[in-house]
Design an enzyme around this catalytic site. Structure first.
Site, PDB file in Angstrom:
ATOM      1  N   GLU A 125      -4.667  -4.867  11.134  1.00  0.00           N
ATOM      2  CA  GLU A 125      -3.922  -3.517  11.142  1.00  0.00           C
ATOM      3  C   GLU A 125      -4.018  -3.096  12.397  1.00  0.00           C
ATOM      4  OE1 GLU A 125      -1.993  -2.506   7.180  1.00  0.00           O
ATOM      5  OE2 GLU A 125      -3.705  -1.280   7.254  1.00  0.00           O
ATOM      6  N   ASN A 175       0.937  -1.426  -0.083  1.00  0.00           N
ATOM      7  CA  ASN A 175       0.060   0.013   0.067  1.00  0.00           C
ATOM      8  C   ASN A 175       0.861   1.133   0.215  1.00  0.00           C
ATOM      9  OD1 ASN A 175      -1.766   2.146   0.589  1.00  0.00           O
ATOM     10  ND2 ASN A 175      -2.281   1.250   2.496  1.00  0.00           N
ATOM     11  N   TRP A 176       0.847   1.806  -1.049  1.00  0.00           N
ATOM     12  CA  TRP A 176       1.854   2.969  -1.223  1.00  0.00           C
ATOM     13  C   TRP A 176       1.260   4.174  -0.343  1.00  0.00           C
ATOM     14  CZ3 TRP A 176       3.604   3.304  -7.105  1.00  0.00           C
ATOM     15  CH2 TRP A 176       4.350   2.221  -7.268  1.00  0.00           C
ATOM     16  N   LYS A 177       0.077   4.359  -0.030  1.00  0.00           N
ATOM     17  CA  LYS A 177      -0.713   5.467   0.523  1.00  0.00           C
ATOM     18  C   LYS A 177      -0.530   6.660  -0.477  1.00  0.00           C
ATOM     19  CE  LYS A 177       0.035   3.239   4.868  1.00  0.00           C
ATOM     20  NZ  LYS A 177       0.234   3.195   6.436  1.00  0.00           N
ATOM     21  N   HIS A 182      -9.312   1.141   5.517  1.00  0.00           N
ATOM     22  CA  HIS A 182      -8.007   1.376   6.207  1.00  0.00           C
ATOM     23  C   HIS A 182      -7.970   2.396   7.533  1.00  0.00           C
ATOM     24  CE1 HIS A 182      -3.974   2.597   6.941  1.00  0.00           C
ATOM     25  NE2 HIS A 182      -3.567   1.431   6.070  1.00  0.00           N
ATOM     26  N   SER A 206       3.980  -1.843  10.135  1.00  0.00           N
ATOM     27  CA  SER A 206       5.598  -2.142  10.191  1.00  0.00           C
ATOM     28  C   SER A 206       6.259  -3.548  10.150  1.00  0.00           C
ATOM     29  CB  SER A 206       6.168  -1.950  11.788  1.00  0.00           C
ATOM     30  OG  SER A 206       5.538  -0.610  12.164  1.00  0.00           O
ATOM     31  N   GLY A 257       3.118  -1.016   4.316  1.00  0.00           N
ATOM     32  CA  GLY A 257       3.189   0.278   3.912  1.00  0.00           C
ATOM     33  C   GLY A 257       4.624   0.763   3.464  1.00  0.00           C
ATOM     34  N   GLY A 258       5.401   1.173   4.682  1.00  0.00           N
ATOM     35  CA  GLY A 258       6.439   1.802   4.418  1.00  0.00           C
ATOM     36  C   GLY A 258       7.735   1.213   3.633  1.00  0.00           C
ATOM     37  N   GLY A 275       3.206   2.315  10.819  1.00  0.00           N
ATOM     38  CA  GLY A 275       4.336   3.402  10.695  1.00  0.00           C
ATOM     39  C   GLY A 275       5.006   3.684  11.797  1.00  0.00           C
ATOM     40  N   GLU A 299      -6.549   4.746   8.473  1.00  0.00           N
ATOM     41  CA  GLU A 299      -6.351   6.225   8.234  1.00  0.00           C
ATOM     42  C   GLU A 299      -7.356   6.727   7.436  1.00  0.00           C
ATOM     43  OE1 GLU A 299      -2.827   5.533   5.711  1.00  0.00           O
ATOM     44  OE2 GLU A 299      -1.748   4.885   7.691  1.00  0.00           O
TER      45      GLU A 299
HETATM   46  P1  13P Z   1       3.572   0.221   7.637  1.00  0.00           P
HETATM   47  O1  13P Z   1       4.121  -0.982   7.015  1.00  0.00           O
HETATM   48  O2  13P Z   1       4.409   1.571   7.211  1.00  0.00           O
HETATM   49  O3  13P Z   1       3.506   0.373   9.257  1.00  0.00           O
HETATM   50  O4  13P Z   1       1.705   0.465   7.077  1.00  0.00           O
HETATM   51  C1  13P Z   1       1.052  -0.439   7.298  1.00  0.00           C
HETATM   52  C2  13P Z   1      -0.085  -0.043   6.666  1.00  0.00           C
HETATM   53  O5  13P Z   1      -0.893   0.901   7.130  1.00  0.00           O
HETATM   54  C3  13P Z   1      -0.615  -0.757   5.346  1.00  0.00           C
HETATM   55  O6  13P Z   1      -1.665  -0.661   4.878  1.00  0.00           O
END
Ligand code: 13P
Length: 254
Positions: free
Chosen positions: A170, A9-11, A98, A216, A237-238, A176, A100
């Site tokens: 999640e 997920n590149w956000k 998600h 993470s 994510g990251g 993050g 967020e």
């Molecule tokens: P991180 O891997 O950066 O913690 O993000 C997880 C995430 O929200 C994937 O959707």
């Protein structure tokens, strides 16, 4: 058969050129280095989906997805993108709920249930996210929170529809933050979610369900996480923003 899925997920990251370069690298590395059975899903911002889909069209195991969609089919909803449009761009998956989006855009379980319907109506697979905050975990209410998120967002579906749902656990406190849930903590929740699905549907539906862990995830913790019986992949994510770290996570799934 339960699928193993590693999704990135590149956000809201990567310009068009940066995104294309990343996909080129990922596709090359996956082809050269990965012979396992997991599906790889690249989930860029909306504006890159069509190009990403074309770039991975020839690959045997790489797919594309969207990070969100509207619950409407079409119409005067400025700034929104429908599931039908996403499908027409070649994507296969859509992330729904998600944390967020729940947090910054006030998306509720009822609202998300309608988005799940839009995704399924367009023959896409929904990656439905759930997860508790640190406060909820510390007050030991996380199982209640997860049950509410999963049942209110998904349990209106028929068993047949549910075959096109993936759940991503999640924990908000792990996103993050560099603080991953331990394998035991994640496995406990995944088994709980599978139990809920078994109770509401049946054993076969529960057994076929892919449950990803997100928060993470890195190559260093992926091998151990993936060794747990109910962890069927990751929503990254990251670490999905660089080809080497993402493909190393893919390679952790045998
Ligand atoms: P991180 O891997 O950066 O913690 O993000 C997880 C995430 O929200 C994937 O959707």
């Amino acid at each position: 058969m339960r699928k193993k899925i590693i999704a990135g997920n590149w956000k809201m990251n990567k310009t068009f050129d940066e995104g294309m370069a990343l996909v080129t690298e990922i596709a090359g590395m996956v082809k050269d280095e990965y012979s396992g059975s997991a599906q790889v899903v690249i989930i860029p911002p909306f504006v890159h989906i069509n190009a990403v889909s074309r770039m991975v069209a020839d690959s045997r195991n790489i797919f594309s997805g969207a990070q969100n969609c509207s619950n409407h089919d079409s119409g005067a909803y400025t700034g929104e993108v429908s599931a039908g449009m996403i499908k027409s761009c070649g994507a296969e998956y859509v992330i729904i709920g998600h944390s967020e989006r729940r947090q910054y855009f006030n998306e509720t379980n009822d609202w998300l249930a309608r988005k799940v319907d839009a995704v399924l109506k367009n023959n896409l697979t929904a990656i439905y996210c759930c997860g508790e905050t640190l406060e909820e975990r510390e007050s030991n209410t996380h199982f209640d929170v997860l049950k509410k998120q999963v049942s209110e967002g998904l349990f209106h579906l028929t068993a047949e529809q549910f075959a096109n749902v993936v759940i991503a656990y999640e924990p908000v406190w792990a996103i993050g933050t560099g603080k991953t849930a331990s394998t035991a903590q994640a496995q406990e929740v995944h088994a709980f979610i599978r139990g809920l699905v078994c109770e509401h549907y049946n054993n076969q539906v529960a057994d076929n369900l892919t449950i990803q862990y997100g928060g993470s995830v890195k190559a260093e913790n992926a091998v151990e996480l993936f060794s747990a019986p109910d962890i069927d992949g990751a929503l990254v994510g990251g670490a999905a923003l660089q080809s080497r770290s993402f493909v190393d996570i893919v390679k952790a799934m045998k």
